[in-house]
Design a protein around this motif. Sequence first.
Motif, PDB file in Angstrom:
ATOM      1  N   LEU A 160       6.605 -48.037  -3.802  1.00 25.59           N
ATOM      2  CA  LEU A 160       5.401 -47.710  -4.561  1.00 25.59           C
ATOM      3  C   LEU A 160       4.128 -47.624  -3.722  1.00 25.59           C
ATOM      4  CD1 LEU A 160       5.930 -49.832  -7.814  1.00 25.59           C
ATOM      5  CD2 LEU A 160       6.499 -47.434  -7.415  1.00 25.59           C
ATOM      6  N   LEU A 161       4.120 -48.293  -2.566  1.00 22.20           N
ATOM      7  CA  LEU A 161       2.881 -48.367  -1.781  1.00 22.20           C
ATOM      8  C   LEU A 161       3.010 -47.580  -0.487  1.00 22.20           C
ATOM      9  CD1 LEU A 161       2.251 -52.238  -2.090  1.00 22.20           C
ATOM     10  CD2 LEU A 161       1.533 -50.425  -3.654  1.00 22.20           C
ATOM     11  N   TRP A 184      -3.757 -48.621  -5.311  1.00 19.15           N
ATOM     12  CA  TRP A 184      -2.609 -48.612  -4.399  1.00 19.15           C
ATOM     13  C   TRP A 184      -1.377 -47.920  -4.996  1.00 19.15           C
ATOM     14  CZ3 TRP A 184      -1.875 -53.941  -1.487  1.00 19.15           C
ATOM     15  CH2 TRP A 184      -2.970 -54.144  -0.636  1.00 19.15           C
ATOM     16  N   GLY A 185      -1.367 -47.667  -6.282  1.00 17.89           N
ATOM     17  CA  GLY A 185      -0.223 -47.001  -6.906  1.00 17.89           C
ATOM     18  C   GLY A 185       0.854 -47.940  -7.435  1.00 17.89           C
ATOM     19  N   LEU A 186       0.527 -49.248  -7.480  1.00 18.66           N
ATOM     20  CA  LEU A 186       1.490 -50.211  -8.022  1.00 18.66           C
ATOM     21  C   LEU A 186       1.585 -50.069  -9.543  1.00 18.66           C
ATOM     22  CD1 LEU A 186       3.236 -52.506  -6.851  1.00 18.66           C
ATOM     23  CD2 LEU A 186       1.279 -54.031  -7.077  1.00 18.66           C
ATOM     24  N   VAL A 187       0.476 -49.645 -10.161  1.00 15.61           N
ATOM     25  CA  VAL A 187       0.456 -49.347 -11.602  1.00 15.61           C
ATOM     26  C   VAL A 187      -0.236 -47.996 -11.789  1.00 15.61           C
ATOM     27  CG1 VAL A 187       0.393 -51.789 -12.297  1.00 15.61           C
ATOM     28  CG2 VAL A 187      -1.754 -50.553 -12.012  1.00 15.61           C
ATOM     29  N   ASN A 188      -0.066 -47.406 -12.958  1.00 16.07           N
ATOM     30  CA  ASN A 188      -0.715 -46.111 -13.217  1.00 16.07           C
ATOM     31  C   ASN A 188      -2.217 -46.233 -13.370  1.00 16.07           C
ATOM     32  OD1 ASN A 188       2.170 -45.862 -14.640  1.00 16.07           O
ATOM     33  ND2 ASN A 188       1.497 -43.882 -13.864  1.00 16.07           N
ATOM     34  N   GLU A 189      -2.625 -47.254 -14.126  1.00 18.68           N
ATOM     35  CA  GLU A 189      -4.049 -47.382 -14.463  1.00 18.68           C
ATOM     36  C   GLU A 189      -4.380 -48.836 -14.704  1.00 18.68           C
ATOM     37  OE1 GLU A 189      -4.191 -43.765 -17.534  1.00 18.68           O
ATOM     38  OE2 GLU A 189      -5.534 -45.398 -18.108  1.00 18.68           O
ATOM     39  N   ALA A 190      -5.643 -49.181 -14.475  1.00 19.03           N
ATOM     40  CA  ALA A 190      -6.135 -50.500 -14.894  1.00 19.03           C
ATOM     41  C   ALA A 190      -7.283 -50.277 -15.860  1.00 19.03           C
ATOM     42  CB  ALA A 190      -6.601 -51.290 -13.683  1.00 19.03           C
TER      43      ALA A 190
END
Length: 279
Positions: A160-161, A184-190
């Motif tokens: 993912l990173l 970093w791309g670990l999740v789609n959105e915060a």
Amino acid sequence: MTQERKEEDTVAYTVENGIAWVSFNRPEKRNCMSPKLNRQKMRVLDTLEFDDSVGVLVLAGEGDAWSAGMDLKEYFRETEVLGLGRTRRAQSEAYGWWRRLRWYQKPTIAMVNGWCFGGAYGPLHACDLAFAAEDAQFRLSEINWGILPGGGATKVATNLLSMRNAMYHTMMGENIDGKMAAEWGLVNEAVSADALRGRVIEVANVLLQKNPVALKAAKDAVKRVAEMTYDNAEDYLIRAQEAANSFDNDGRKEGIKQFIDDKTYKPRLGAYDRSRQND
Ligand code: COA
């Protein structure tokens, strides 16, 4: 809660309007994953996978944690003293439900409301999409207590990173917050903690409008072709498309009909009207 939780109480779930909300349910232990919880997760996934009332599965955490990773006491210490057989069994129970989730029939969304540490990267990565609270905290903490991030966690980091961020995250054992996890791309959105559930419902509702056979084929394809050469991917996608058509010829024909003949919808604006499929 002072009393130990029963196995069936380590996971909570409800189904509302097509969405199955499945939660890690050991908030008093920050939802860390014990062998009991891992076994119960598999049972719940089993129950929901082909339930027609479920179109999307959301993986959430009760209390202020998503999951604090593997249970250092029950999963590691108490299992290891029982020998290699019990250790391997505990591993296969954990990895088993993550694998099941990686290839789940329904679209899956991780809703990361709080702590997400170490082993929790397994189910995080298994979900098709991930949304986090801006103040959720992510960490590969393993290096801090003297082991490498096993249980797939190092692979999740490199999947993912970027290599630089994966290396930094693995070696430093520092927290990153939800905002950084999204960068970093670990999740789609915060999004803000208050907005998290609403945003997840919004995304789930879009997915609920799509053709479910196509969604399953598409999400599997993304995961499979990532590891293929271009030519192998091209071939795989031809076969996957043909296989999906044989399960859902009518849906595909209806979509084409509404666009080409009826001119009632445009693919660039959303999904075709599935309620008219059997007109
Ligand atoms: N394994 C076993 N128990 C855990 C746990 C884990 N991974 N994470 C939390 N707990 C337990 C604590 O031992 C404590 O139990 P107790 O009430 O019986 O003493 C309880 O959960 C609450 O933990 P606490 O540390 O007091 O909560 P906190 O809100 O201050 O901090 C964390 C939350 C997640 C930051 C912290 O618990 C932590 O660092 N946990 C370890 C995470 C980790 O390294 N996971 C990687 C495993 S692969």
